[in-house]
Design a protein around this motif. Structure first.
Motif, short mmCIF file in Angstrom:
data_model
loop_
_atom_site.label_atom_id
_atom_site.label_comp_id
_atom_site.label_asym_id
_atom_site.label_seq_id
_atom_site.Cartn_x
_atom_site.Cartn_y
_atom_site.Cartn_z
N SER A 259 28.76 113.64 34.80
CA SER A 259 29.50 112.95 33.65
C SER A 259 31.05 113.05 33.62
O SER A 259 31.57 113.91 34.44
CB SER A 259 28.89 113.50 32.48
OG SER A 259 29.09 114.78 32.33
N CYS A 260 31.61 112.15 33.15
CA CYS A 260 33.21 112.17 33.16
C CYS A 260 33.64 113.57 32.30
O CYS A 260 32.94 113.89 31.46
CB CYS A 260 33.73 111.17 32.47
SG CYS A 260 35.31 111.01 31.94
N LEU A 261 34.60 114.22 32.91
CA LEU A 261 35.47 115.17 32.30
C LEU A 261 36.03 115.00 30.86
O LEU A 261 36.22 115.86 30.11
CB LEU A 261 36.32 116.22 33.10
CG LEU A 261 35.64 116.60 34.52
CD1 LEU A 261 36.75 117.25 35.33
CD2 LEU A 261 34.41 117.51 34.28
N CYS A 262 36.30 113.79 30.81
CA CYS A 262 37.32 113.40 29.75
C CYS A 262 36.32 112.92 28.49
O CYS A 262 36.54 113.26 27.50
CB CYS A 262 38.23 112.27 29.93
SG CYS A 262 39.42 112.77 31.01
N CYS A 263 35.41 112.01 28.96
CA CYS A 263 34.73 111.13 27.45
C CYS A 263 32.95 111.59 27.54
O CYS A 263 32.60 111.40 26.90
CB CYS A 263 34.95 109.90 27.50
SG CYS A 263 34.18 108.86 28.84
N GLY A 264 32.80 112.10 28.87
CA GLY A 264 31.32 112.35 28.98
C GLY A 264 30.59 111.36 29.42
O GLY A 264 29.20 111.51 29.31
N ARG B 239 36.24 108.11 39.37
CA ARG B 239 36.84 107.38 38.39
C ARG B 239 35.56 106.99 37.49
O ARG B 239 34.71 106.61 37.64
CB ARG B 239 37.28 106.04 39.05
CG ARG B 239 38.43 105.26 37.83
CD ARG B 239 39.13 104.39 38.49
NE ARG B 239 38.05 103.09 38.87
CZ ARG B 239 37.71 102.21 37.92
NH1 ARG B 239 38.33 102.10 36.73
NH2 ARG B 239 36.84 101.36 38.35
N CYS B 240 36.07 107.14 35.99
CA CYS B 240 35.07 106.87 35.05
C CYS B 240 35.12 105.56 34.58
O CYS B 240 36.21 105.15 34.64
CB CYS B 240 35.40 108.00 33.93
SG CYS B 240 34.38 107.37 32.21
N CYS B 241 33.88 105.07 34.58
CA CYS B 241 33.96 103.39 34.26
C CYS B 241 34.09 103.22 32.88
O CYS B 241 34.34 102.11 32.67
CB CYS B 241 32.53 102.84 34.69
SG CYS B 241 32.43 103.08 36.58
N GLU B 242 34.14 104.14 32.17
CA GLU B 242 34.06 103.97 30.70
C GLU B 242 35.66 104.01 30.32
O GLU B 242 36.20 103.12 29.72
CB GLU B 242 33.44 104.99 29.86
CG GLU B 242 31.76 104.82 29.98
CD GLU B 242 31.12 103.62 29.20
OE1 GLU B 242 31.91 103.20 28.49
OE2 GLU B 242 30.34 103.14 30.15
N CYS B 243 36.44 105.18 30.68
CA CYS B 243 37.61 105.47 30.09
C CYS B 243 38.60 105.10 31.25
O CYS B 243 39.70 105.28 30.91
CB CYS B 243 37.83 106.90 29.52
SG CYS B 243 37.61 108.09 30.84
N GLY B 244 38.35 105.06 32.33
CA GLY B 244 38.99 104.64 33.49
C GLY B 244 39.82 105.61 34.20
O GLY B 244 40.66 105.50 34.80
ZN LIG Z 1 35.66 108.87 30.99
#
Ligand SMILES: [Zn+2]
Length: 392
Positions: free
Chosen positions: A36-41, A75-80
């Motif tokens: 999962s993304c480190l920023c938004c999960g 690269r996170c597809c949600e928060c970019g």
């Molecule tokens: Zn993210």
């Protein structure tokens, strides 16, 4: 791959292959890829391509070894946002692994000098200094949040020319240096003492006969009892009484053997010394009462482990000594009487408590060695870090 080899890499990595020429190079990859993304999960991640790190690691069979970490940037597809998953045991921007840094720190701490260690590990001397500072700073930071010890020893020690003195706060119960701070006056120590946590926990403070420290303790450690340091009290008594002996018989200054006899405690004299002392008194009868006074006063000062009631019974003896000294007519005796009177409370506590600043003085010796090994310190903070690392 042999299990020993895998053990030598760090936890969280999978060994891919090992190149052994000219240096040992272990190619590894992360055991677990991020989910999962480190920023938004968010769980939708897109690989942005390969990312590599090479760091120096612990020796492998006596040969320098490197780790070559293969991983990916995502690269996170949600928060970019893009990120590289955190690598266990390798901090961002570092060219060596944490186990190696810890090993270097320990070696330097155990006394291997920076230049030798730098040559052995093929690192720069400045790098060794930085690694050491990093590990000791961690220890010193913990110190700032620590609560004051209940039994403190406070004393000064000298530094190099510009910064003349530093004050040592020693934890006498656990036998370690709690902290050191530059200066010795109230103004110098104010900032440090304000930051100190749990000052009200301090119950006992041991100091030499310094009135500035006494005022400081009364102000900053309101619940602490002050105990005089036995060694310093006895030294003051000896200095004054031998000074009087010299006034009575000026040639004593050149008679070192006589001085030594007068200085030694009566019960520690050998038979031969006792005979010589008797001869001294036969030639100079005026020295005998001074010597006897010294013996009785020092015996009184060396009493310890008494109850409060027993201490109260000893106080008239001290007062009697002070009166005798005052009425003797010597200026030195009057000064001594004044000192004993000023410090009578703290001296009376010496009978009750055994704590003394011997431990602090011992650490001062060690601090001198730390200063000498470094050929002096220009930066007080570096010196403090060393002292906390080695004496704390
Ligand atoms: Zn993210």
């Amino acid at each position: 791959m042999s299990p020993a080899m895998i053990e030598l890499t760090m936890k969280g990595y999978r060994l891919l292959r090992v190149h052994s020429k000219p240096e040992v190079l272990m190619e590894v990859e992360l055991e677990q890829q991020p989910e999962s993304c480190l920023c938004c999960g968010a769980s939708r991640l897109h690989s942005k391509g390969r990312y590599e790190r090479r760091v120096q690691h612990l020796d492998l069979c006596g040969r320098p070894a490197w780790m070559w970490v293969h991983c990916r940037r995502y690269r996170c597809c949600e928060c970019g946002r893009t990120f590289v998953p955190p690598l266990p045991g390798i901090l961002p921007g570092r060219h060596s692994s944490e186990p190696l840094r810890e090993y270097v720190y320990q070696q330097h701490h155990d006394g291997i000098c920076a230049s030798t260690l730098a040559w052995r590990r093929r690192l720069g001397q400045a790098t060794i200094g930085r690694i050491y500072a990093q590990f000791t700073e961690r220890k010193a930071k913990e110190r700032m949040s620590l609560q004051c010890p209940t039994v403190l020893g406070i004393d000064e020690h000298s530094l190099h020319r510009k910064q003349r003195f530093a004050t040592t706060f020693c934890d006498l119960k656990n036998r370690r240096v709690f902290d050191i701070t530059p200066g010795k006056s109230d103004a110098d120590l104010q900032g440090f003492l304000e930051r100190l946590q749990g000052r009200e926990r301090v119950r006992l403070v041991c100091i030499d006969l310094s009135s500035s420290y006494r005022a400081l303790i009364q102000r900053w450690f309101p619940r602490a009892m002050i105990v005089a340091d036995r060694f310093h009290v006895v030294r003051v008594v000896m200095r004054h009484l031998l000074g009087i002996a010299r006034q009575v018989y000026p040639q004593l200054a050149w008679k070192l053997s006589w001085l030594n006899l007068l200085r030694t405690r009566g019960d520690r004299l050998s038979l031969d010394q006792r005979l010589r002392l008797r001869e001294v008194f036969r030639q100079q009868p005026a020295l005998q009462p001074i010597y006897e006074m010294k013996e009785r006063l020092c015996a009184l000062l060396c009493i310890k482990n008494r109850t409060a009631a027993e201490c109260r019974q000893l106080i008239p003896q001290l007062i009697a000594f002070i009166h005798t000294l005052k009425s003797s007519g010597f200026d030195l005796a009057k000064t001594l009487a004044k000192t004993l009177q000023d410090w009578s409370e703290e001296i009376a506590r010496m009978w009750r408590f055994t704590r003394n600043n011997g431990i602090t003085e011992g650490f001062h010796r060690k601090m001198k060695l730390i200063q000498r090994r470094a050929y002096g310190f220009r930066n007080f903070n570096n010196y403090r870090l060393r002292v906390i690392a080695q004496c704390g």
